[in-house]
Motif scaffolding. Structure first.
Motif, PDB file in Angstrom:
ATOM      1  N   PRO A 257      16.515   8.281   1.877  1.00 33.22           N
ATOM      2  CA  PRO A 257      15.833   7.160   1.197  1.00 33.22           C
ATOM      3  C   PRO A 257      16.005   5.855   1.941  1.00 33.22           C
ATOM      4  CG  PRO A 257      17.883   7.682   0.074  1.00 33.22           C
ATOM      5  CD  PRO A 257      17.691   8.747   1.117  1.00 33.22           C
ATOM      6  N   GLU A 258      15.004   4.986   1.809  1.00 27.14           N
ATOM      7  CA  GLU A 258      15.101   3.668   2.428  1.00 27.14           C
ATOM      8  C   GLU A 258      15.936   2.722   1.575  1.00 27.14           C
ATOM      9  OE1 GLU A 258      12.182   0.040   3.990  1.00 27.14           O
ATOM     10  OE2 GLU A 258      11.364   2.060   3.712  1.00 27.14           O
ATOM     11  N   TYR A 259      15.900   2.937   0.259  1.00 27.51           N
ATOM     12  CA  TYR A 259      16.648   2.075  -0.663  1.00 27.51           C
ATOM     13  C   TYR A 259      17.497   2.914  -1.604  1.00 27.51           C
ATOM     14  CZ  TYR A 259      13.832  -1.971   0.714  1.00 27.51           C
ATOM     15  OH  TYR A 259      13.233  -2.987   1.425  1.00 27.51           O
TER      16      TYR A 259
ATOM     17  N   GLU B  47       0.825  -1.203   0.000  1.00 26.03           N
ATOM     18  CA  GLU B  47       0.000   0.000   0.000  1.00 26.03           C
ATOM     19  C   GLU B  47       0.861   1.255   0.000  1.00 26.03           C
ATOM     20  OE1 GLU B  47      -2.763  -0.108   3.174  1.00 26.03           O
ATOM     21  OE2 GLU B  47      -3.764  -1.940   2.475  1.00 26.03           O
ATOM     22  N   THR B  48       1.976   1.198   0.671  1.00 31.20           N
ATOM     23  CA  THR B  48       2.904   2.333   0.688  1.00 31.20           C
ATOM     24  C   THR B  48       4.246   1.880   0.140  1.00 31.20           C
ATOM     25  OG1 THR B  48       3.598   1.831   2.952  1.00 31.20           O
ATOM     26  CG2 THR B  48       1.761   3.380   2.668  1.00 31.20           C
ATOM     27  N   TRP B  49       4.865   2.746  -0.629  1.00 32.50           N
ATOM     28  CA  TRP B  49       6.135   2.405  -1.273  1.00 32.50           C
ATOM     29  C   TRP B  49       7.261   3.211  -0.642  1.00 32.50           C
ATOM     30  CZ3 TRP B  49       6.805  -1.209  -5.198  1.00 32.50           C
ATOM     31  CH2 TRP B  49       5.630  -1.771  -5.701  1.00 32.50           C
ATOM     32  N   PRO B  50       8.392   2.583  -0.355  1.00 31.24           N
ATOM     33  CA  PRO B  50       9.523   3.297   0.262  1.00 31.24           C
ATOM     34  C   PRO B  50      10.197   4.232  -0.736  1.00 31.24           C
ATOM     35  CG  PRO B  50      10.177   1.061  -0.297  1.00 31.24           C
ATOM     36  CD  PRO B  50       8.701   1.152  -0.579  1.00 31.24           C
TER      37      PRO B  50
ATOM     38  N   GLN C 291      10.668   5.574 -15.298  1.00 34.07           N
ATOM     39  CA  GLN C 291      10.251   4.513 -14.381  1.00 34.07           C
ATOM     40  C   GLN C 291       8.851   4.769 -13.822  1.00 34.07           C
ATOM     41  OE1 GLN C 291      11.825   1.407 -13.294  1.00 34.07           O
ATOM     42  NE2 GLN C 291      12.638   1.978 -15.303  1.00 34.07           N
ATOM     43  N   ASP C 292       8.063   3.717 -13.827  1.00 37.25           N
ATOM     44  CA  ASP C 292       6.706   3.768 -13.281  1.00 37.25           C
ATOM     45  C   ASP C 292       6.778   3.303 -11.833  1.00 37.25           C
ATOM     46  OD1 ASP C 292       3.994   3.695 -12.781  1.00 37.25           O
ATOM     47  OD2 ASP C 292       3.666   1.803 -13.850  1.00 37.25           O
ATOM     48  N   TYR C 293       7.167   4.202 -10.949  1.00 41.79           N
ATOM     49  CA  TYR C 293       7.327   3.840  -9.537  1.00 41.79           C
ATOM     50  C   TYR C 293       6.359   4.666  -8.696  1.00 41.79           C
ATOM     51  CZ  TYR C 293       9.444   2.797  -5.042  1.00 41.79           C
ATOM     52  OH  TYR C 293       9.646   2.376  -3.747  1.00 41.79           O
ATOM     53  N   PRO C 294       5.523   4.012  -7.901  1.00 38.10           N
ATOM     54  CA  PRO C 294       4.472   4.737  -7.173  1.00 38.10           C
ATOM     55  C   PRO C 294       4.975   5.567  -5.997  1.00 38.10           C
ATOM     56  CG  PRO C 294       3.944   2.393  -7.424  1.00 38.10           C
ATOM     57  CD  PRO C 294       5.375   2.563  -7.761  1.00 38.10           C
ATOM     58  N   GLY C 295       6.152   5.253  -5.473  1.00 33.24           N
ATOM     59  CA  GLY C 295       6.663   5.960  -4.308  1.00 33.24           C
ATOM     60  C   GLY C 295       7.601   7.087  -4.690  1.00 33.24           C
TER      61      GLY C 295
END
Length: 439
Positions: A166-168, A69-72, A97-101
């Motif tokens: 950032p987490e990643y 549900e949530t993206w890092p 990039q198709d990244y939701p977060g």
């Protein structure tokens, strides 16, 4: 009479030696086939989601409901030195990039002279709705750092200075093109499987004759050294990554003191994976489906330089390991066809049969990699010839090292690194506060 007897005795010794070499090679291939972690298998792909059935639903068909549900947040760090020729494809794929977060791209222009930084900004300006891009330069590397890791350090420090950090971190080379959902899939796999490092070996370009002959074998030999299944076992000591595409949890990087702890490494991807795994992190390495290198190596010369620049570093610059590698390549790869032909010439059926069987096993283990690269299977029996080229490249790598030209890349040459002393890690160097010692 005695001369005739001596000739027969010499021929018998040659036949006996040939048989032993052929049998030894066959035994070696039996062990590689069954005991080297299934290195020849090419089905190690991005970890499936827990709710995916094996072999079902490729990434592009997965429903959005399977995703978190949530993206890092992710920082994409791209070290680039004279990469203007590939950026229109590789950087464009990252911007799209198709990244939701939350995500951003940090391109670190490592002293380029071909307008890499300027072109990167132009590409970002032309991409409507793409990920935000920052282009910066770290200056010349300090002593003890390789150029790439110096650029990576600069990018990671810049990312950690963001609020929140950032987490990643996605560490990706400037010649790597990503499918639009690549970042989404990497993060989803890392989160679902509790992985600290997820690395995909990009599919290298295979277009010319020499690329077809050498490139699949390059990945095949890498997998033989670092069997992916063994790498992915938490308790196994084997560790490796593919530097072109590495998603790294930032907390694991901090714990492993990356990149400071590996700042001198020429083969930085393997060193990175070892540092993370040694620190208790969980790592994963596999083949990519839709992550591709767009760098061309059209001729033998370009491929030769690609391999030889780091081959001797892989052997820790050790003459003993070099001799062992040459001997091993000769027995495992060159002996089977030689024993088959020699056995047929001397009428030694045992040597011919053992050599032929070893050659068949060799070709059979190579076939899956050729299929992965969509190449004809008639290339499989040519693997001994390719191995002979790799043997010569490895020897040349050692020669260039002792001539002071080893590990050369884009105008920089790295000699054998001195031992880096252990030092206490100062979190201030990372650009991020130490959670255990807040200031």
């Amino acid at each position: 009479m005695s001369g005739s007897s001596g000739t027969a005795s010499g021929r018998l010794r040659r036949v006996s030696l040939l048989t032993w070499i052929a049998v030894g090679s066959l035994v070696a291939w039996g062990w590689l086939l069954l005991g080297q972690g299934g290195f020849w298998r090419t089905d190690v792909r991005l970890p499936p989601r827990p709710d995916d059935e094996p072999g079902q639903r490729p990434p592009e068909e997965r429903a959005r409901g399977d995703e978190p549900e949530t993206w890092p947040s992710v920082a994409v760090v791209v070290p680039a030195r004279d990469e203007a020729g590939v950026l229109p494809v590789s950087l464009a794929s990252l911007l799209a990039q198709d990244y939701p977060g939350p995500a951003e791209i940090l391109l670190i222009d490592d002293g380029s002279t071909d307008g890499t930084g300027r072109l990167a900004r132009e590409l970002a300006d032309r991409t409507e709705g793409g990920l935000p891009l920052t282009v910066t330069s770290p200056g010349e590397p300090e002593p003890g750092w390789t150029g790439k890791l110096w650029a990576v350090r600069h990018g990671i420090a810049l990312a950690r200075a963001r609020e929140p950090a950032p987490e990643y971190l996605l560490l990706t080379d400037a010649d790597i093109a990503h499918a639009p959902d690549s970042l989404r899939e990497l993060v989803a796999a890392a989160r679902a499987s509790g992985l600290d490092l997820v690395s995909q070996m990009a599919r290298l370009r295979v277009a010319t004759f020499w690329e077809r002959l050498i490139v699949p074998a390059f990945v095949y030999f890498f997998a033989q050294l670092y069997p992916f299944r063994r790498v992915n076992r938490p308790r196994a000591r084997t560790a490796a990554a593919a530097g072109g595409c590495v998603l790294l949890r930032d907390a694991a990087a901090l714990h492993a003191r990356v990149p400071e702890s590996i700042r001198h490494a020429v083969i930085d991807d393997v060193a990175l994976a070892r540092a993370v795994k040694r620190g208790g992190g969980r790592i994963w390495l596999g083949l990519a489906e839709r992550v591709d290198s767009v760098r061309p190596y059209p001729g033998l010369g370009e491929l030769w330089r690609m391999v030889s620049r780091s081959a001797y570093a892989q052997l820790l610059h050790s003459p003993v390991l070099l001799l062992g590698t040459v001997a091993g390549l000769a027995v495992v790869y060159l002996a089977p066809p030689a024993c088959l032909l020699g056995g047929a010439l001397y009428g030694n059926g045992a040597a011919a049969a053992a050599g032929g069987a070893a050659w068949a096993v060799m070709a059979g283990t190579y076939a899956p990699m050729l299929r992965y690269y969509r190449q004809p299977l008639w290339l499989a029996p040519l693997l001994p010839f390719t191995a002979a080229l790799y043997l010569l490249m490895t020897v040349d790598s050692a020669v260039q090292h002792y001539r002071g030209r080893g590990a050369a890349w884009k105008g920089r040459t790295y000699s054998r690194p001195r031992r880096v002393p252990e030092e206490r890690f100062d979190p201030a160097d990372s650009g991020r506060p130490d959670p255990a010692n807040p200031r």
